[in-house]
Design an enzyme around this catalytic site. Structure first.
Site, PDB file in Angstrom:
ATOM      1  N   ASP A 182       0.858  -1.177   0.000  1.00  0.00           N
ATOM      2  CA  ASP A 182       0.000   0.000   0.000  1.00  0.00           C
ATOM      3  C   ASP A 182       0.901   1.235   0.000  1.00  0.00           C
ATOM      4  OD1 ASP A 182      -2.342   1.650   0.402  1.00  0.00           O
ATOM      5  OD2 ASP A 182      -1.743   1.798   2.495  1.00  0.00           O
TER       6      ASP A 182
ATOM      7  N   ASP B 263      -1.928  -0.655   5.869  1.00  0.00           N
ATOM      8  CA  ASP B 263      -2.237  -0.132   7.200  1.00  0.00           C
ATOM      9  C   ASP B 263      -3.673   0.332   7.368  1.00  0.00           C
ATOM     10  OD1 ASP B 263      -2.082   2.293   5.672  1.00  0.00           O
ATOM     11  OD2 ASP B 263      -1.724   3.374   7.557  1.00  0.00           O
TER      12      ASP B 263
ATOM     13  N   ASP C 211      -7.225  -1.871   3.297  1.00  0.00           N
ATOM     14  CA  ASP C 211      -6.233  -2.914   3.018  1.00  0.00           C
ATOM     15  C   ASP C 211      -6.582  -4.239   3.680  1.00  0.00           C
ATOM     16  OD1 ASP C 211      -4.522  -1.102   1.628  1.00  0.00           O
ATOM     17  OD2 ASP C 211      -3.825  -0.342   3.555  1.00  0.00           O
TER      18      ASP C 211
END
Length: 629
Positions: free
Chosen positions: A310, A506, A510
């Site tokens: 990410d 995080d 996600d």
């Protein structure tokens, strides 16, 4: 049987086996041989019954494990009166399964933190008054009041003039977004501005946030569990043990030879050594701020070949920072920051708070502003040290001071421009962005060079221009932007054709991808609780470099476990041959097996001394940072 109930059952079986062996030994020393044999048999039967049930379940799943050898050795020992040997094997086996259960226990917890982030009630307008009602009572068309700091409980549209929302937990976009009347709001977004009205468009159970919860649960259920490392050798070892025992019996006509072979063949060194090595690795990784939720994730971590990252809060810090200050008057950059930050103390807007934090980080003492006027989501006007200061968007500042243009060329993708005017004149601009973490480039180079990662991709909900600008020069194998949570899951599943996939993220958005990946890693220091729960690994220190330490520990722990497997197999085969030729009685074989256990366990404990190429940090787990966005 649930995980907690299963663990209690294994403890009970271990206690029964230990009590049976100890009681029988005491009776034997007292000269009560008959009662001693009964006590030993009584300790074996429950362990054997539990083992048979587990074998049947495994066979229904299409799995053949080394447990069959343990069942054969206990059954044969009981059948031919070698109760002491059976009791020793029962203790070894029950101890091994207990250690394995300990290694993998609590690898998955309930999604309590994810679910608790959404409020259980909402403030609804009804008959000119405000009522607090449960989420289940909200229907499309209801008008809700979303106060500052509240999380939008359902999907809907803005009914006020504007709303300022922090959607980072949902989309990965670090910068707050300003929505105008009739624009759509996603449930799970946090109100970062003044209170606004929300017209519900869906029920809570049908909203975006509830869908993410379902995605996480489905992805967790669909992930196939890894088999124990020892079971990979089970069929061959099982055939060798049974064939050797049968041959010894057939050639000598003595069934005790077969019992002795099976007792020595009992794979306790494998059952014990593998979880001991992996549990030691778990403990060592925790010492470096890497919380791994069980032995299976530790083993999977050592085998990952594709890494999906990410952006916001993972590759980047997740908090906007000042990257440059342009000045157009006689004021210095520090003076412009001083005046802007002093005025912004009056605002709770995330950008204003970032400016204040930047000034304080530089040691600037800020006076209290006076005559404060704030237009939520646009800017602040105030007096600082007797001077008129206006801080905010370029349009807001131009209107307040009557200027026609701002000489700045405009911010680059992924950055925000904040104009500052002093005493009616444009004094400068602050440019804020969410920069890459300092360790990002080194982390990517290290993970590709030393840890077998062949492919590195970025998966983000950010706009493509923002994602490409942030990752320029990092040498990624691909950038996937503007992804929804289910598209991230699809990317993870697609990349599996290239080998085991590790996903690092995080945010709440996600969490489904973390759960779907072979190994999910969450930035736990400041990440969302949903991602920490869905992940297999949580970095308790907000530093990507800790993952390099975790990878090294996982790889070396797995290597030590494999060494223990090979050593245990070799020693066991040697003992089996000796027993087949009559050099070992069943009891002597059981004692020899205990010695093999000690040897392989001592080897497995070497994992406690693994020292990755970095210094450990102290992690105050009882005062751990919040995992909420």
């Amino acid at each position: 049987m649930g995980g907690e109930g299963s663990a209690r059952f294994k403890v009970a079986i271990l206690v029964i086996a230990l009590a049976g062996l100890a009681t029988g030994a005491g009776l034997w020393l007292a000269g009560r041989t008959g009662l001693a044999e009964m006590a030993w048999a009584a300790g074996v039967v429950p362990v054997l019954a539990a083992l048979v049930v587990e074998i049947v379940r495994s066979l229904f799943r299409g799995e053949v494990g080394l447990d069959i050898v343990a069942a054969l050795s206990m059954s044969a020992a009981l059948a031919f009166g070698e109760t002491l040997a059976a009791a020793v094997v029962a203790l070894m086996y029950s101890g091994g399964t207990f250690l394995e259960s300990f290694a993998e226990g609590h690898a998955r917890r309930e999604m309590r933190d994810l679910l608790s982030r959404v409020p259980r009630s909402a403030t609804r307008y009804r008959d000119g008054a405000l009522d607090e009602v449960p989420l289940g009572e909200i229907v499309p068309g209801d008008l809700l009041l979303i106060r500052q700091g509240d999380v939008a409980p359902v999907d809907g549209t803005v009914e006020s003039e504007r709303a300022v929302l922090d959607q980072s937990a949902m989309t990965g976009e670090s910068m707050p977004v300003k929505l105008m009347r009739r624009q759509e709001v996603m449930s799970g977004s946090t109100n970062a501005g003044e209170a606004f009205d929300l017209r519900a468009s869906r029920r809570a159970a049908e909203s975006t946030y509830a869908g993410i919860v379902r995605l996480v649960e489905e992805a967790q259920q669909s992930k196939a569990p890894m088999s124990r490392m020892a079971d990979r050798y089970s069929i061959l070892f099982l055939l060798v043990a049974v064939a050797l025992a049968a041959a010894a019996w057939w050639m000598t006509g003595d069934p005790i030879r077969a019992v002795a072979v099976l007792v020595v063949a009992t794979p306790c060194p494998l059952i014990l050594a593998v979880p001991v090595a992996l549990v030691a690795g778990l403990s060592r990784a925790a010492h470096y701020g890497v919380l791994i939720k069980g032995a299976k994730p530790l083993e999977a971590l050592a085998q990952a070949q594709t890494l999906i990252l990410d952006k916001t809060g993972t590759l980047t810090d997740g908090r906007p920072r000042i990257v440059s200050i342009d000045t157009y008057a006689e004021l210095s950059p520090d003076e412009v920051l001083y005046l802007a930050a002093a005025a912004d103390q009056a605002s709770k807007h995330p950008i204003a708070q970032a400016i204040v934090a930047s000034a304080r980080a530089r040691g600037i003492l800020l006076p209290a502003p006076t005559e404060i006027q704030e237009v939520p989501g646009e800017g602040v006007a105030a007096r600082v040290d007797g001077r008129s200061v206006v801080v905010g968007g370029t349009g807001f500042v131009r209107r307040r001071i009557g200027a026609t243009r701002n000489p700045h060329q405009g911010p680059k993708a992924g950055s925000v421009l904040v104009a500052v005017a002093v005493d009616g004149q444009l004094a400068g601009n602050l440019v804020l962005a969410d920069p890459l973490r300092l360790e990002t480039a080194g982390f990517l180079a290290g993970i590709r060079r030393h840890h077998g990662i062949r492919r590195i991709l970025l998966a983000t909900g950010d706009r493509r221009a923002v994602a490409e600008a942030a990752t320029e020069g990092l040498g990624l194998d691909g950038v996937r932007a503007e992804l929804t949570p289910d598209q991230k899951v699809l990317l993870v599943l697609t990349e599996r054709k290239n080998g085991p996939v590790m996903m690092v993220g995080d945010g709440v958005n996600d969490a489904p991808a973390l759960a779907a990946a072979d190994i999910g890693v969450a930035m736990g220091a400041r990440g969302a609780a949903a991602s920490a729960e869905a992940a297999d690994i949580v970095l308790m220190v907000d530093d990507l470099g800790r993952l390099l330490a975790g990878l090294e520990i996982a790889s070396r722990s797995r290597q030590i476990a494999l060494e223990s497997v090979i050593a245990g197999l070799g020693l066991s085969v040697t003992g089996m041959v000796a027993a087949a030729f009559g050099y070992l009685t069943p009891v002597e074989g059981a004692v020899l097996q205990e010695a093999i256990d000690v040897a392989v366990i001592l080897n497995a404990l070497r994992a406690l001394r693994i020292s990755p190429s970095m210094e450990p940090v102290e992690v105050a787990y009882d005062h751990a940072p919040s995992m909420q966005h």
